[in-house]
Design a protein around this motif. Structure first.
Motif, PDB file in Angstrom:
ATOM      1  N   ASP A 199       0.787  -1.338  -0.035  1.00 45.98           N
ATOM      2  CA  ASP A 199       0.204  -0.046   0.004  1.00 45.98           C
ATOM      3  C   ASP A 199       0.846   1.265  -0.029  1.00 45.98           C
ATOM      4  OD1 ASP A 199      -2.196  -1.456   0.149  1.00 45.98           O
ATOM      5  OD2 ASP A 199      -2.907  -0.607   1.944  1.00 45.98           O
ATOM      6  N   ARG A 200       1.905   1.124   0.696  1.00 43.68           N
ATOM      7  CA  ARG A 200       2.757   2.398   0.904  1.00 43.68           C
ATOM      8  C   ARG A 200       3.423   3.007  -0.686  1.00 43.68           C
ATOM      9  NH1 ARG A 200       6.955   5.334   2.775  1.00 43.68           N
ATOM     10  NH2 ARG A 200       8.488   4.577   1.656  1.00 43.68           N
ATOM     11  N   THR A 201       3.458   2.093  -1.229  1.00 41.36           N
ATOM     12  CA  THR A 201       4.043   2.364  -2.738  1.00 41.36           C
ATOM     13  C   THR A 201       3.164   3.317  -3.275  1.00 41.36           C
ATOM     14  OG1 THR A 201       4.837  -0.242  -2.800  1.00 41.36           O
ATOM     15  CG2 THR A 201       4.874   1.107  -5.072  1.00 41.36           C
ATOM     16  N   VAL A 202       1.728   2.946  -3.334  1.00 48.51           N
ATOM     17  CA  VAL A 202       0.823   3.893  -3.677  1.00 48.51           C
ATOM     18  C   VAL A 202       1.296   5.698  -3.285  1.00 48.51           C
ATOM     19  CG1 VAL A 202      -1.649   4.664  -4.061  1.00 48.51           C
ATOM     20  CG2 VAL A 202      -0.966   2.324  -3.901  1.00 48.51           C
ATOM     21  N   ASP A 203       1.331   5.605  -1.935  1.00 49.79           N
ATOM     22  CA  ASP A 203       1.721   6.772  -1.366  1.00 49.79           C
ATOM     23  C   ASP A 203       2.923   7.462  -1.850  1.00 49.79           C
ATOM     24  OD1 ASP A 203      -0.685   6.547   0.203  1.00 49.79           O
ATOM     25  OD2 ASP A 203       0.588   5.449   1.821  1.00 49.79           O
ATOM     26  N   VAL A 204       3.872   6.600  -2.184  1.00 44.48           N
ATOM     27  CA  VAL A 204       5.362   7.287  -2.551  1.00 44.48           C
ATOM     28  C   VAL A 204       4.965   7.659  -4.096  1.00 44.48           C
ATOM     29  CG1 VAL A 204       7.518   6.439  -3.529  1.00 44.48           C
ATOM     30  CG2 VAL A 204       6.670   5.361  -1.258  1.00 44.48           C
ATOM     31  N   HIS A 205       4.223   6.719  -4.953  1.00 42.76           N
ATOM     32  CA  HIS A 205       4.122   7.143  -6.254  1.00 42.76           C
ATOM     33  C   HIS A 205       3.050   8.551  -6.562  1.00 42.76           C
ATOM     34  CE1 HIS A 205       6.510   4.293  -8.630  1.00 42.76           C
ATOM     35  NE2 HIS A 205       6.307   3.574  -7.708  1.00 42.76           N
ATOM     36  N   VAL A 206       2.089   8.480  -5.510  1.00 45.00           N
ATOM     37  CA  VAL A 206       1.186   9.802  -5.709  1.00 45.00           C
ATOM     38  C   VAL A 206       2.236  10.888  -5.280  1.00 45.00           C
ATOM     39  CG1 VAL A 206      -0.724  10.865  -4.386  1.00 45.00           C
ATOM     40  CG2 VAL A 206      -0.967   8.542  -5.165  1.00 45.00           C
ATOM     41  N   GLY A 207       2.911  10.685  -4.328  1.00 46.93           N
ATOM     42  CA  GLY A 207       4.136  12.022  -3.925  1.00 46.93           C
ATOM     43  C   GLY A 207       4.687  12.434  -5.045  1.00 46.93           C
ATOM     44  N   ARG A 208       5.222  11.179  -5.927  1.00 46.25           N
ATOM     45  CA  ARG A 208       6.109  11.598  -7.140  1.00 46.25           C
ATOM     46  C   ARG A 208       5.263  12.387  -8.024  1.00 46.25           C
ATOM     47  NH1 ARG A 208       9.167   6.317  -8.058  1.00 46.25           N
ATOM     48  NH2 ARG A 208      10.538   6.042  -6.193  1.00 46.25           N
ATOM     49  N   LEU A 209       4.180  11.911  -8.350  1.00 45.82           N
ATOM     50  CA  LEU A 209       3.243  12.624  -9.204  1.00 45.82           C
ATOM     51  C   LEU A 209       2.739  13.888  -8.816  1.00 45.82           C
ATOM     52  CD1 LEU A 209       1.143  12.463 -11.677  1.00 45.82           C
ATOM     53  CD2 LEU A 209      -0.595  11.371 -10.079  1.00 45.82           C
TER      54      LEU A 209
END
Ligand code: CA
Length: 236
Positions: A199-209
């Motif tokens: 799930d944390r991966t989603v947060d990381v990529h949303v942050g990058r986006l």
């Protein structure tokens, strides 16, 4: 309906007797902006196609009533459906049968369990080939514009550089503005079911986006919904 997606939603008929899979397919196809109908039997699908021919058929191999392979053969033999785009869904172990599927005239096939993003990409490319006028290639919201063919993203006319996952995430969110997606739904829709990511991966990529999208821009179009997930703001 997402803002500025398609002038007329392409209609997709899902012919699948495994209900959980039919539900997942419907959900994902609707998120892409298609109008979706589901048939659980081959003979029902044949009747439905005669009444209202869809723009594309996702056709399971093993079906009650009439097999997918036989339905495919019949559709190819009819003048009004001979060019209808068909993607066969086959189960593992039917490898030899796959060849027969293509000989029978399916345009493409995927083997279960398949990656949803990959299937969606194939649906899109087959529809684009079959009816180029139907697929809008630009998706816009506010000052953001994405080109679904070249995967270029612009904000206020300035080109942004996004990684492939950030692109796919943005495209996915922009297709359903205002709709809140849980991390799990984003994992399914953007990464696909087979890939193991946390799930944390989603947060990381949303942050990058967010960082790529909002550089120098006044408003953040991505909303964090506490305890639920993320959505693309309709009026950012
Ligand atoms: Ca089946």
């Amino acid at each position: 309906m997402a803002a500025g997606v398609m002038p007329m939603a392409p209609r997709v008929l899902v012919v699948e007797d495994e209900e959980p899979l039919a539900v997942v397919l419907r959900y994902n196809l609707e998120a892409e902006g298609y109008e979706v109908a589901v048939a659980e039997r081959g003979d029902d699908a044949e009747a439905r196609i005669s009444e209202a021919p869809p723009d594309l058929v996702l056709l399971d191999w093993m079906l009650p009533g009439l097999s997918g392979i036989e339905l495919c053969r019949r559709l190819r033999a009819r003048r009004d459906t001979k060019d209808m785009p068909i993607i066969m869904l086959t189960a593992r172990g039917e490898e030899a049968e796959r060849i027969r599927g293509l000989v029978t005239g399916a345009d493409d096939y995927v083997v279960k369990p398949f990656s949803l993003p990959e299937l969606m990409a194939r649906v899109r490319s087959l529809l684009r080939r079959a009816s180029p006028g139907m697929m809008t290639e630009l998706l816009t919201a506010g000052d953001i514009e994405i080109d679904r063919v070249t995967h270029r993203v612009r904000r206020s006319g300035r080109e942004l550089s996004l990684g492939p996952t950030e692109y796919r995430l943005l495209e996915f969110l922009m297709q359903s503005p205002g709709r809140v997606f849980s991390r799990e739904q984003l994992l399914d829709g953007v990464w696909g079911r087979e890939v193991y990511v946390e799930d944390r991966t989603v947060d990381v990529h949303v942050g990058r986006l967010r960082r790529a999208l909002n550089r120098g821009a006044a408003a953040d179009p991505i909303r964090t919904v506490r305890g639920s997930g993320y959505s693309f703001d309709e009026k950012f």
